[in-house]
Design an enzyme around this catalytic site. Sequence first.
Site, short mmCIF file in Angstrom:
data_model
loop_
_atom_site.label_atom_id
_atom_site.label_comp_id
_atom_site.label_asym_id
_atom_site.label_seq_id
_atom_site.Cartn_x
_atom_site.Cartn_y
_atom_site.Cartn_z
N THR A 45 0.76 -1.23 0.25
CA THR A 45 -0.03 -0.02 0.27
C THR A 45 0.95 1.27 -0.10
OG1 THR A 45 -1.65 -1.28 1.29
CG2 THR A 45 -1.83 1.18 1.30
N TYR A 133 5.61 -12.14 5.05
CA TYR A 133 4.35 -11.72 4.23
C TYR A 133 4.10 -12.56 3.06
CZ TYR A 133 1.86 -8.36 1.38
OH TYR A 133 0.87 -7.71 0.57
N LYS A 161 1.98 -12.16 7.88
CA LYS A 161 0.63 -11.51 7.26
C LYS A 161 0.40 -12.46 6.21
CE LYS A 161 -0.73 -7.63 4.33
NZ LYS A 161 -0.31 -6.32 3.93
N ILE A 203 -3.51 -6.06 8.92
CA ILE A 203 -2.70 -5.10 8.38
C ILE A 203 -3.36 -4.73 7.38
CG2 ILE A 203 -0.50 -4.71 7.12
CD1 ILE A 203 0.92 -6.72 8.72
#
EC number: 4.3.3.7
Length: 298
Positions: A45, A133, A161, A203
């Site tokens: 992001t 991740y 995540k 997240i």
Amino acid sequence: MFTGSIVALITPMKKSGKIDFDSIKGLIEYHIVNNTSAILAIGTTGENFSLTFEEQCNIVKYIFETCDKKIPVIAGIISSNIENIKKQINFYNKINISGILISTPYYSCPTQNGIFNYFKEISKNTDIPQIIYNNPKRTGCDILPETVSKLSYIKNIIGIKDSSKDLSRVKKIKFFSKKNFCLLCGDDINILDFMQLGGCGVISTAANIIAYESSSLCRLINNRHYYKAEKLYYNILDLYKILLIAPNPTPIKWACNFLGLIKTKYIRLPMIGLNKKEIFMFKKILNKIKLKSKINCI
């Protein structure tokens, strides 16, 4: 270690394409006021993929210093080059951030054993808590629950995540991993089911504009107030859906600009802005949802 609503912070930019540090400061204040649990800087992001190494370091350093220990800071690392990762970690070691989020290696298509040794090697270079991740859609590399569980027993690998969208993995990872291994939802739209299955937080991309709602939702689920959590979730579900209208972070950057949180909606190529139809649909959703987040704090 990390629970609740962790914002995947956008990286505001000026019309010139330069980093807008003044807007970053305003966003940090917004998240402190609205009880965000931690800030993830320069993740997907945050347009990690379009930032130079120097920009990445400057942004993380600025966020860390501006937060002044009022809110934990996690730095995102997205790379397939282990030497570049070590170089970046060396910088983060010096400023002593709260955590690092490291994606699975993209493009190279490693085996599960290769992925295990990749994260094991990285962990030798830092004592900073490390979050794996997993985003197979973006990277083309999927770390399986069995590999995650093995990695959980490495001292400073403290969580994952997961953006695989496979909710059956949550219980598997939780059961076979070390105690207190942190499972963080990587997709806002799955937060309710993910956390009820054993996740400890999210997240969140959406938290850039619904920081209060996101932190409240996580708190309600963690405290097992499921009826209230579901009521809040379904109130903001349309927002979660509209954020999928175009590749992240294009929609959330437009929304932050529309709501006055940042000065421009500038996004670097190869990403482009929303079209007129998408903007019309987005405005319709924002007008429908009554946001409680204190946006006027900046």
